[in-house]
Design an enzyme around this catalytic site. Structure first.
Site, PDB file in Angstrom:
ATOM      1  N   ASP A  86      55.740  40.037  47.591  1.00 44.16           N
ATOM      2  CA  ASP A  86      54.392  39.499  47.339  1.00 44.16           C
ATOM      3  C   ASP A  86      54.283  38.007  47.599  1.00 44.16           C
ATOM      4  O   ASP A  86      53.670  37.280  46.815  1.00 44.16           O
ATOM      5  CB  ASP A  86      53.972  39.787  45.889  1.00 44.16           C
ATOM      6  CG  ASP A  86      53.884  41.267  45.606  1.00 44.16           C
ATOM      7  OD1 ASP A  86      53.424  42.000  46.496  1.00 44.16           O
ATOM      8  OD2 ASP A  86      54.292  41.698  44.524  1.00 44.16           O
ATOM      9  N   ASP A 141      54.560  46.743  35.058  1.00 48.13           N
ATOM     10  CA  ASP A 141      54.042  45.790  36.042  1.00 48.13           C
ATOM     11  C   ASP A 141      53.414  44.568  35.383  1.00 48.13           C
ATOM     12  O   ASP A 141      53.273  43.525  36.027  1.00 48.13           O
ATOM     13  CB  ASP A 141      52.980  46.457  36.915  1.00 48.13           C
ATOM     14  CG  ASP A 141      53.548  47.546  37.806  1.00 48.13           C
ATOM     15  OD1 ASP A 141      54.625  47.335  38.379  1.00 48.13           O
ATOM     16  OD2 ASP A 141      52.917  48.610  37.909  1.00 48.13           O
TER      17      ASP A 141
END
Length: 587
Positions: free
Chosen positions: A302, A526
């Protein structure tokens, strides 16, 4: 994490008009001249086919005189075969005849040099590969002109095949082949403590190094465990494992477009990243004690694609992404990590490459590949420090959509017009990973790079899994009724309700794919469903809040997140149980 961006309307049209887009027009045949008589070429055409569609890669090798600009031509044997989207060349098709013309950066080919181009296509009936090609109007013959000094008789004792197991420290083509993966005992203990968890607890998962303290171990942490890098490597030797996976994840200004996964380093702390994070990891991994292990590093998830999709002028662009793009923290940080870790003989670096629901649009696909190339040659690194790339890390994108294809049409409308696909060129992770690999090779990465796909949470099984295509009423009923990915939106990334364990880790599952892997350990959150004060650098992102109504990045849809989640990396029992229930293939 894993932020998605839409591409619609005029911006999509503009992107298609750029380099590599399919253009209208007829085949131009270039007459053979005396100067062209020295043109000789060798063409390698490969394709990955599925019903109604395919991705092709074409490698052009110049075995004649140097070229300054080239036009490749061929004729499809089946009149239904069509080029739909190309890259690294300007494609033209008239009837069955296709030409591909060089772009500004790849038109010059020295003798012996090669370049690769590729395209996505459609077909019906059959999809035979072309068998004859022309380059600048001259039929390619593979360079059959006899050499000035013909070879002598073959040697009496020809070389034998390479050994199955190369010496320690020697890199292999695919580090996942022929050896056992390391089972993290800290994750295994948590999985074993769950009812039914022993069914999956012996699968290899990656070790996340998401802060400096994790290098030596963090016994009081809710996410990382007491084991540090050295402890894991020692345990891998004890287990007799052949490979071990680490996630290198601590860039300055990390994950600039999200909050749940923000890191400990500010955007201007690149020197600290190098000296206190990468250098100590490299020192441990480089210890000769571990030379028999294949050490696989997943490099900075990411990160780099955010510089394309989440800076100023993009929907949801952030100041932090602007900052790390301007100061080079991401590009130079990744380059430094690749150079430092890649110099170790038994280390294999795989850079994170997003996922199809993020980069599958033409305006994101090419530019993201280019920023990956920029980082790969930054800070003293070269492409030789990159063994491959990984997609879908810690995400939920379906590996394959069995009941609809991107080439399908309903009542004269392409499924790309459906709300779910939203003009994306890909509908699942496998087709995206294979096409993205082709693009990366065309930009100068080594032709033997491999792709990994994180399948830890993209199974989408259970009672909600469709068993056939949706109704043909409209493109939306067709896609929504048949898609196995049951998220509310492709942009939803946090603790997704209804998800299941995906394919178990295994090597060489498909063309161009080194392995399916479990990089995100199933059961690790997450991000928290609400703000939870902590001293581990873990923030709160509304995309993890099940009551959140969404934003521009997910089409203002609900987040689809599970309730009562702990901070990122912490054990989330309810999610682990749901992942097992909805596993596909089923447990």
């Amino acid at each position: 994490m894993n932020v998605w961006r839409r591409l619609t309307g005029p911006r999509r049209a503009l992107a298609l008009a750029g380099a590599g887009a399919l253009v209208a027009g007829g085949l131009v045949t270039i007459p053979v001249t005396a100067a062209q008589a020295a043109t000789q070429c060798d063409i390698a055409y490969t394709s990955n086919d599925w019903p109604g569609g395919f991705t092709a890669n074409v490698t052009i090798k110049n075995v004649g005189d140097p070229l300054n600009g080239w036009t490749l031509g061929w004729t499809f044997a089946n009149s239904s075969q069509r080029v739909q989207q190309g890259w690294s060349a300007t494609f033209t098709q008239s009837g069955s005849q296709v030409t591909a013309r060089s772009l500004s950066y790849n038109g010059t080919l020295a003798t012996g040099a090669s370049t690769s181009i590729g395209f996505n296509g459609a077909w019906s009936g059959s999809n035979p590969k072309p068998t004859s090609f022309t380059l600048n109007g001259v039929v390619c013959n593979g360079g059959t002109t006899p050499p000035t000094n013909p070879p002598t008789d073959p040697p009496t004792n020809p070389p034998t095949d390479p050994p199955t197991n190369p010496p320690p420290g020697t890199k292999v083509d695919n580090p996942y082949v022929g050896v056992r993966g390391y089972v993290n005992p800290e994750w295994k203990a948590k999985a074993d403590a769950e009812p039914g968890g022993s069914r999956v607890s012996n699968n290899p998962t990656a070790v996340w190094l998401d802060r400096i303290a994790a290098i030596n171990g963090t016994p009081d942490s809710s996410s990382n465990g007491a084991f540090g890098v050295k402890d894991h490597l020692d345990e891998a030797l004890r287990q007799g494992a052949g490979y071990i996976q680490f996630v290198i994840y601590n860039l300055p200004g990390r994950d600039c477009s999200a909050l749940a996964s923000n890191g400990e380093l500010g955007p201007d702390e690149l020197p600290k990243y190098k000296a206190q994070y990468i250098d100590p990891i490299a020192a441990i991994q480089g210890d000769s004690k571990y030379s028999s292990l294949r050490i696989i590093n997943i490099i900075e998830i990411d990160s780099l694609p955010n510089l394309v999709t989440n800076t100023s002028g993009q929907p949801g662009g952030t100041v932090m992404c602007d900052t790390v793009k301007a100061n080079g923290a991401y590009v130079n940080g990744v380059g430094y990590a690749l150079a430092k870790l890649g110099s170790i003989g038994n280390v294999y670096n795989y850079i994170d490459a997003g996922h199809h629901g993020w980069l599958g649009w033409d305006s994101n696909f090419g530019p993201s590949a280019e920023i990956l190339k920029t980082a790969a040659v930054a800070s003293g690194s070269t492409v030789n420090n990159v063994h491959g790339f990984i997609t879908n890390t810690a995400n939920y994108s379906a590996l394959q959509e069995p009941y609809f294809k991107v080439t399908d049409n309903v009542n004269g409308q392409t499924v790309r017009q459906s709300k779910w696909v939203d003009w994306n060129f890909y509908v699942d992770e496998l087709s995206f990973a294979q096409a993205f690999r082709t693009k990366l090779v065309s930009l100068g990465f080594n032709s033997n790079i491999g792709m990994l796909i994180d399948t830890s949470r993209n199974g989408w099984g259970g009672s909600a899994r469709p068993t056939g295509p949706g109704a043909m009423t409209s493109v939306d009923t067709y896609v929504n009724g048949g898609r196995v990915d049951r998220r509310l939106h492709l942009g939803n990334w946090c603790n997704q309700a209804g998800a299941g364990l995906g394919e178990r880790p295994r090597a060489n599952p498909a063309t161009g794919i080194d392995a399916y892997v479990w990089v995100k350990p199933p059961g690790e959150s997450d991000g928290s469903s609400k703000e939870i004060p902590n001293n581990e650098g873990k923030g709160f992102d509304r995309m993890c809040d099940p009551t959140y109504g969404g934003n521009a990045r997910n089409g203002n849809n609900p987040s689809g997140a599970l309730a009562n989640a702990p901070i990122s990396g912490a054990w989330f029992s309810a999610q682990f149980q749901e992942l097992m229930r909805n596993a596909y293939p089923a447990l």
